[in-house]
Design an enzyme around this catalytic site. Sequence first.
Site, PDB file in Angstrom:
ATOM      1  N   HIS A 261       0.807  -1.034  -0.019  1.00 60.14           N
ATOM      2  CA  HIS A 261       0.071   0.087   0.056  1.00 60.14           C
ATOM      3  C   HIS A 261       0.846   1.252   0.031  1.00 60.14           C
ATOM      4  O   HIS A 261       1.642   1.591  -1.041  1.00 60.14           O
ATOM      5  CB  HIS A 261      -0.758  -0.127   1.298  1.00 60.14           C
ATOM      6  CG  HIS A 261      -2.071   0.939   1.287  1.00 60.14           C
ATOM      7  ND1 HIS A 261      -2.262   1.814   0.269  1.00 60.14           N
ATOM      8  CD2 HIS A 261      -3.068   1.232   2.395  1.00 60.14           C
ATOM      9  CE1 HIS A 261      -3.296   2.428   0.565  1.00 60.14           C
ATOM     10  NE2 HIS A 261      -3.754   1.996   1.856  1.00 60.14           N
ATOM     11  N   HIS A 300      -2.394  -2.480 -10.262  1.00 54.64           N
ATOM     12  CA  HIS A 300      -3.247  -2.043  -9.035  1.00 54.64           C
ATOM     13  C   HIS A 300      -4.585  -2.697  -9.291  1.00 54.64           C
ATOM     14  O   HIS A 300      -4.905  -3.260  -9.833  1.00 54.64           O
ATOM     15  CB  HIS A 300      -3.602  -0.532  -9.627  1.00 54.64           C
ATOM     16  CG  HIS A 300      -4.309   0.511  -8.834  1.00 54.64           C
ATOM     17  ND1 HIS A 300      -5.891   0.466  -8.361  1.00 54.64           N
ATOM     18  CD2 HIS A 300      -3.574   1.272  -7.855  1.00 54.64           C
ATOM     19  CE1 HIS A 300      -5.672   1.060  -7.220  1.00 54.64           C
ATOM     20  NE2 HIS A 300      -4.647   1.779  -6.968  1.00 54.64           N
ATOM     21  N   ASP A 356       2.671   5.448  -7.635  1.00 50.81           N
ATOM     22  CA  ASP A 356       3.960   5.195  -6.586  1.00 50.81           C
ATOM     23  C   ASP A 356       5.127   5.088  -7.622  1.00 50.81           C
ATOM     24  O   ASP A 356       6.378   5.057  -7.096  1.00 50.81           O
ATOM     25  CB  ASP A 356       3.830   4.042  -5.686  1.00 50.81           C
ATOM     26  CG  ASP A 356       2.790   4.241  -4.683  1.00 50.81           C
ATOM     27  OD1 ASP A 356       2.867   5.425  -4.259  1.00 50.81           O
ATOM     28  OD2 ASP A 356       2.011   3.366  -4.574  1.00 50.81           O
TER      29      ASP A 356
END
Length: 426
Positions: A261, A300, A356
Amino acid sequence: MAKDSLSVVDNRTGRTYELPIEDGAIRARDLQQMGLVSYDPAFGNTASCRSRITYIDGDAGVLLYRGYPIEQLAERSTFLETAYLLVKGELPNAQHLAQWTHNITMHTIVHENIKNFMDGFRYDAHPMGMLVATVGALSTFYPEAKLIHDPDSRRIQTHRLLAKMPTIAAFAYRHATGMPYAYPDNDLSYTGNFLNMMFKVTELKYRPNPVLERALDVLFILHADHEQNCSANAMRSIGSSQVDPFSALAGACAALYGPLHGGANEAVLRMLQEIGSVANIPAYLQRVKAGEVRLMGFGHRVYKNFDPRGTVIKRLADQVFEVTGRNPLLDIAMELERIALQDDYFRERRLYPNVDFYSGIIYQAMGFPVDMFPVLFAIPRTAGWIAQWLEMVQDEEQRIARPRQIYQGPVQRDYVAIDRRAADAA
Ligand SMILES: CC(C)(COP(=O)(O)OP(=O)(O)OC[C@H]1O[C@@H](n2cnc3c(N)ncnc32)[C@H](O)[C@@H]1OP(=O)(O)O)[C@@H](O)C(=O)NCCC(=O)NCCS
């Protein structure tokens, strides 16, 4: 027969059941009449609430906060305005924004005992561990926060949380580097002040670079909420016990700490460092495809074509690197992305760079150490966690979170005295 319903024939009994469909969902509780539960590990296809905050269309790459596209907010809004939007539901007018900004700015200082509390950590404590513990400790400084049904109490805790997260985050960093804590400068913007508390040395007044200040603000907007993700679910689940928001938010922070996460951008950086050079990319991708390692920053649960935040971030990277100079890891990241996007393994599984993949490279270029990356995620996500919590607290349908299970352990059996247990017993 109701117009919108699902007819289910139970072959065990031959009976037919009508399950009403509302808003594209059946109620799992309606399965009870058949003696069934729904089994959904990781809640992959279970709506746990009704929400008006964030909308994601993973196939189309759409992310909306209260209906506004993330690209427009990143272009035209500020983090504090976006936080207002998430928490209150509408964009503020000029007067409301000024009042909101004032209310948050006036709460940036933490009690001196918080400093002492943070001093108790080891010199090399991970700042995210310090953040989790210190946010939880805030509940002991504001015991009235337990009045979660009091709108005034909820309002002030909202201001406190948004205001104090950057202060605690920066103090955690200063602790780890052995530098004296830098107090908030309330003349600066939200992100300008955060940069001040992070990087101020001996100058009388810290002046943030406006490009980096704005870039950080945009990164904060992009990270502010993401509907029912792991940490938002933790916030709601813990909050459903009616605990105070500081304790619930500490739990949400802990959920964000994990590498799948909020720890992902830290993991991306470490991965790029491990790869080391463009020449090593093919060998690394072989390891990924063999299932030895994951390509961090790729894939994802929801976005299966592209992550709209990733697109904004890539543009932002160029602006930041003009100020900071190019991060050498960028070449590895861009080549990794290029090769992976052409590779059948990633195409078949619809794995694309997520938010990210590039955020860590930008943060590093701005001078943030890798350990701070999940902390940099937690600060803006606080706005989303609060919005999710406020919605949950005021939702009359919500009760204490209590999922069911499919029990697969032993059936009832009698206790065995220790001298009669088998030698090889566990
Ligand atoms: C984000 C993530 C947890 C979503 O996981 P998920 O929706 O549960 O997807 P799954 O784990 O079911 O993966 C589906 C398939 O893609 C593969 N896969 C998913 N992400 C992968 C990655 N980053 N690298 C390599 N393979 C990956 C899985 O091995 C699986 O393959 P299989 O069908 O052959 O077993 C996952 O993509 C991941 O671990 N990504 C890396 C961590 C990351 O960047 N997290 C930040 C999210 S914002």
